[in-house]
Design a protein around this motif. Sequence first.
Motif, PDB file in Angstrom:
ATOM      1  N   ASN A  35      17.699  32.851-101.080  1.00 49.00           N
ATOM      2  CA  ASN A  35      18.710  31.826-101.380  1.00 49.00           C
ATOM      3  C   ASN A  35      18.833  31.589-102.873  1.00 49.00           C
ATOM      4  OD1 ASN A  35      16.540  30.163-102.093  1.00 49.00           O
ATOM      5  ND2 ASN A  35      16.628  28.950-100.217  1.00 49.00           N
ATOM      6  N   LYS A  36      19.881  30.838-103.201  1.00 50.41           N
ATOM      7  CA  LYS A  36      20.121  30.421-104.583  1.00 50.41           C
ATOM      8  C   LYS A  36      19.969  28.902-104.628  1.00 50.41           C
ATOM      9  CE  LYS A  36      23.721  33.794-104.291  1.00 50.41           C
ATOM     10  NZ  LYS A  36      25.151  34.009-104.292  1.00 50.41           N
ATOM     11  N   GLU A  37      20.025  28.347-105.830  1.00 42.76           N
ATOM     12  CA  GLU A  37      19.924  26.900-106.036  1.00 42.76           C
ATOM     13  C   GLU A  37      20.726  26.118-104.987  1.00 42.76           C
ATOM     14  OE1 GLU A  37      17.987  25.750-108.414  1.00 42.76           O
ATOM     15  OE2 GLU A  37      18.516  23.653-107.964  1.00 42.76           O
ATOM     16  N   GLY A  38      20.134  25.081-104.415  1.00 41.22           N
ATOM     17  CA  GLY A  38      20.862  24.257-103.437  1.00 41.22           C
ATOM     18  C   GLY A  38      20.890  24.877-102.050  1.00 41.22           C
ATOM     19  N   ASN A  39      19.958  25.780-101.780  1.00 41.19           N
ATOM     20  CA  ASN A  39      19.916  26.480-100.484  1.00 41.19           C
ATOM     21  C   ASN A  39      21.238  27.176-100.168  1.00 41.19           C
ATOM     22  OD1 ASN A  39      17.288  25.732-100.122  1.00 41.19           O
ATOM     23  ND2 ASN A  39      17.692  24.177 -98.555  1.00 41.19           N
ATOM     24  N   LEU A  40      21.805  27.807-101.175  1.00 42.02           N
ATOM     25  CA  LEU A  40      23.010  28.601-100.934  1.00 42.02           C
ATOM     26  C   LEU A  40      22.580  30.012-100.529  1.00 42.02           C
ATOM     27  CD1 LEU A  40      25.309  27.502-103.906  1.00 42.02           C
ATOM     28  CD2 LEU A  40      25.450  26.817-101.498  1.00 42.02           C
ATOM     29  N   ARG A 148      21.963  21.241 -94.935  1.00 45.17           N
ATOM     30  CA  ARG A 148      21.602  22.488 -95.633  1.00 45.17           C
ATOM     31  C   ARG A 148      20.704  22.231 -96.835  1.00 45.17           C
ATOM     32  NH1 ARG A 148      25.816  23.516 -98.797  1.00 45.17           N
ATOM     33  NH2 ARG A 148      24.471  23.180-100.597  1.00 45.17           N
ATOM     34  N   HIS A 149      20.946  21.117 -97.535  1.00 44.33           N
ATOM     35  CA  HIS A 149      20.098  20.812 -98.693  1.00 44.33           C
ATOM     36  C   HIS A 149      18.649  20.578 -98.274  1.00 44.33           C
ATOM     37  CE1 HIS A 149      22.894  20.569-102.034  1.00 44.33           C
ATOM     38  NE2 HIS A 149      23.776  20.061-101.200  1.00 44.33           N
ATOM     39  N   GLY A 150      18.457  20.024 -97.083  1.00 43.91           N
ATOM     40  CA  GLY A 150      17.089  19.786 -96.610  1.00 43.91           C
ATOM     41  C   GLY A 150      16.435  21.102 -96.221  1.00 43.91           C
ATOM     42  N   SER A 151      17.152  21.897 -95.444  1.00 45.93           N
ATOM     43  CA  SER A 151      16.669  23.207 -95.011  1.00 45.93           C
ATOM     44  C   SER A 151      17.904  24.032 -94.672  1.00 45.93           C
ATOM     45  CB  SER A 151      15.793  23.037 -93.766  1.00 45.93           C
ATOM     46  OG  SER A 151      15.511  24.301 -93.209  1.00 45.93           O
ATOM     47  N   GLY A 152      17.977  25.233 -95.232  1.00 49.17           N
ATOM     48  CA  GLY A 152      19.187  26.042 -95.048  1.00 49.17           C
ATOM     49  C   GLY A 152      19.608  26.149 -93.594  1.00 49.17           C
ATOM     50  N   SER A 153      18.667  26.525 -92.738  1.00 45.13           N
ATOM     51  CA  SER A 153      19.022  26.769 -91.339  1.00 45.13           C
ATOM     52  C   SER A 153      19.417  25.480 -90.618  1.00 45.13           C
ATOM     53  CB  SER A 153      17.860  27.455 -90.610  1.00 45.13           C
ATOM     54  OG  SER A 153      16.688  26.683 -90.747  1.00 45.13           O
ATOM     55  N   ALA A 154      19.076  24.313 -91.186  1.00 42.52           N
ATOM     56  CA  ALA A 154      19.468  23.039 -90.564  1.00 42.52           C
ATOM     57  C   ALA A 154      20.981  22.875 -90.555  1.00 42.52           C
ATOM     58  CB  ALA A 154      18.818  21.871 -91.301  1.00 42.52           C
ATOM     59  N   SER A 155      21.662  23.530 -91.492  1.00 39.64           N
ATOM     60  CA  SER A 155      23.137  23.437 -91.503  1.00 39.64           C
ATOM     61  C   SER A 155      23.700  23.941 -90.178  1.00 39.64           C
ATOM     62  CB  SER A 155      23.717  24.258 -92.661  1.00 39.64           C
ATOM     63  OG  SER A 155      23.425  25.638 -92.474  1.00 39.64           O
ATOM     64  N   ARG A 156      23.007  24.906 -89.555  1.00 41.37           N
ATOM     65  CA  ARG A 156      23.508  25.517 -88.309  1.00 41.37           C
ATOM     66  C   ARG A 156      23.138  24.697 -87.077  1.00 41.37           C
ATOM     67  NH1 ARG A 156      20.990  30.963 -90.067  1.00 41.37           N
ATOM     68  NH2 ARG A 156      19.413  30.063 -88.713  1.00 41.37           N
ATOM     69  N   SER A 157      22.247  23.717 -87.235  1.00 36.30           N
ATOM     70  CA  SER A 157      21.862  22.901 -86.071  1.00 36.30           C
ATOM     71  C   SER A 157      22.763  21.678 -85.915  1.00 36.30           C
ATOM     72  CB  SER A 157      20.391  22.461 -86.185  1.00 36.30           C
ATOM     73  OG  SER A 157      19.555  23.558 -85.876  1.00 36.30           O
ATOM     74  N   ILE A 158      23.751  21.537 -86.786  1.00 36.27           N
ATOM     75  CA  ILE A 158      24.693  20.403 -86.655  1.00 36.27           C
ATOM     76  C   ILE A 158      25.809  20.721 -85.629  1.00 36.27           C
ATOM     77  CG2 ILE A 158      26.374  18.971 -87.896  1.00 36.27           C
ATOM     78  CD1 ILE A 158      23.517  18.210 -88.677  1.00 36.27           C
ATOM     79  N   VAL A 163      27.149  29.477 -83.738  1.00 44.52           N
ATOM     80  CA  VAL A 163      27.493  28.855 -85.019  1.00 44.52           C
ATOM     81  C   VAL A 163      27.535  29.882 -86.150  1.00 44.52           C
ATOM     82  CG1 VAL A 163      26.590  27.236 -86.745  1.00 44.52           C
ATOM     83  CG2 VAL A 163      26.512  26.618 -84.318  1.00 44.52           C
ATOM     84  N   LEU A 164      28.533  29.733 -86.999  1.00 42.31           N
ATOM     85  CA  LEU A 164      28.648  30.561 -88.207  1.00 42.31           C
ATOM     86  C   LEU A 164      28.431  29.676 -89.425  1.00 42.31           C
ATOM     87  CD1 LEU A 164      29.671  33.149 -89.791  1.00 42.31           C
ATOM     88  CD2 LEU A 164      31.956  32.178 -89.565  1.00 42.31           C
ATOM     89  N   TRP A 165      27.493  30.074 -90.257  1.00 45.71           N
ATOM     90  CA  TRP A 165      27.264  29.380 -91.540  1.00 45.71           C
ATOM     91  C   TRP A 165      27.948  30.195 -92.618  1.00 45.71           C
ATOM     92  CZ3 TRP A 165      21.627  29.038 -93.949  1.00 45.71           C
ATOM     93  CH2 TRP A 165      21.705  28.482 -95.237  1.00 45.71           C
ATOM     94  N   HIS A 166      28.968  29.615 -93.229  1.00 46.30           N
ATOM     95  CA  HIS A 166      29.712  30.290 -94.290  1.00 46.30           C
ATOM     96  C   HIS A 166      28.869  30.327 -95.562  1.00 46.30           C
ATOM     97  CE1 HIS A 166      33.461  30.052 -92.016  1.00 46.30           C
ATOM     98  NE2 HIS A 166      33.089  28.845 -91.665  1.00 46.30           N
ATOM     99  N   THR A 167      28.837  31.499 -96.193  1.00 48.24           N
ATOM    100  CA  THR A 167      28.097  31.622 -97.451  1.00 48.24           C
ATOM    101  C   THR A 167      28.537  30.524 -98.426  1.00 48.24           C
ATOM    102  OG1 THR A 167      28.479  33.989 -97.152  1.00 48.24           O
ATOM    103  CG2 THR A 167      27.411  33.310 -99.201  1.00 48.24           C
ATOM    104  N   GLY A 168      29.840  30.434 -98.616  1.00 50.64           N
ATOM    105  CA  GLY A 168      30.393  29.451 -99.543  1.00 50.64           C
ATOM    106  C   GLY A 168      30.152  29.833-100.987  1.00 50.64           C
ATOM    107  N   GLU A 169      30.801  29.082-101.852  1.00 47.62           N
ATOM    108  CA  GLU A 169      30.655  29.348-103.293  1.00 47.62           C
ATOM    109  C   GLU A 169      29.934  28.209-103.981  1.00 47.62           C
ATOM    110  OE1 GLU A 169      34.730  29.714-104.172  1.00 47.62           O
ATOM    111  OE2 GLU A 169      34.784  31.710-103.232  1.00 47.62           O
ATOM    112  N   ASP A 170      29.968  27.082-103.342  1.00 48.26           N
ATOM    113  CA  ASP A 170      29.301  25.920-103.927  1.00 48.26           C
ATOM    114  C   ASP A 170      28.805  25.039-102.787  1.00 48.26           C
ATOM    115  OD1 ASP A 170      31.509  24.705-102.853  1.00 48.26           O
ATOM    116  OD2 ASP A 170      32.549  24.514-104.760  1.00 48.26           O
ATOM    117  N   SER A 171      28.251  23.907-103.186  1.00 47.89           N
ATOM    118  CA  SER A 171      27.602  23.072-102.201  1.00 47.89           C
ATOM    119  C   SER A 171      28.518  22.668-101.047  1.00 47.89           C
ATOM    120  CB  SER A 171      27.066  21.838-102.900  1.00 47.89           C
ATOM    121  OG  SER A 171      26.041  21.328-102.125  1.00 47.89           O
TER     122      SER A 171
END
Length: 338
Positions: A35-40, A148-158, A163-171
């Motif tokens: 990952n990168k800064e901010g769990n990206l 996602r900020h808490g834990s990357g994979s947590a973004s997918r548990s919402i 579920v698809l987690w988009h890479t995204g460009e920013d937070s």
Amino acid sequence: MSADRPRITESRPERLGSARAIAHANIALIKYWGNKEGNLPYSDTISFNLSNCTTKTSVSWNRALPHDSVFIDGVELSDKKLERASRHLDRVRRQFGFREKALVVSENSFPMGVGIASSASGFAALSLAAVAAAGQELSQKELSALARHGSGSASRSIPDGFVLWHTGEDSESSYAESIYPPDYWALKDTVLILEEGEKAVGSSEGHKLAHTSPHFEKRIKENVPRRLEQIHKALETKDIGLLGVTIEEEARELHLITQTTDEPVNYLTDSTLKVINILVRKWRREGIPVYFTLDAGPNVHAIYPSEFTEQMLAVRERDLPGVTFIDNSPSKGAEIIK
Ligand code: DP6
């Protein structure tokens, strides 16, 4: 106040209270590793939520508390673990402009640190409960990005189901959304618990090392994009064979990466390899379309269509007596509970 400091606006304690939420762990079909800064993440990832791997968390904001207190399965967190949870609570405090501390009480239905992503269900439930207890609401997208900020994979548990987690460009643009509801495809994920206890090197450290593997660049540039296409197609057409070969490649590559970083980590044990061998060489050859995947831990996830549940019960009792299993179906995302 300097501009880069979080702005603490006037406190609104009258809106602060308590809330409780449930969230499910998820199993990644395409893995988040590195990952990168901010769990990206470096790529999109895909998962489904696990019905029987849950975390229930209550959060109470209270102006009388001198500091955050967090209990997980009856044990009070201290040091780094408390700091990690507290940093997440800080995000909520900053976002909504108040200073009150929280009492957090969390219960898992499964042992922590065994390769079932307890951080996923944990931070998803914590995010939802903390926001609701502050008398606030976020969109699902915003909640996913917060988790996602808490834990990357947590973004997918919402979100619900697959579920698809988009890479995204920013937070803001790196968040997860549901691509199919839980009942879209009756798959099973039986987690074979081979070892309990916390792993020596946590995922957060593994993510920081991933890019040092000589296999990482090819993974991100070629392998993951190809496998993402395969998984999308397998889901669209409910093709268990295509899903299966793709998730097994992904799982093997995840562990190839962990084992070839500058500070290599091996999460697999002899039992992991023994069980994979049984699954591939016995169960599959006996006609069960069952495929394995792994997280950053020794336990094996056996994925198969639910119509093979009876057969799976029979072979696992025959070949793996004494092993603990958790049977899961794709499930809903995070929700508020009483
Ligand atoms: C192997 O989300 O647990 O399970 O962001 O540091 O909390 P942090 O990492 P985490 O990593 C999960 C890694 C994985 C693969 C996956 O779930 O995609």
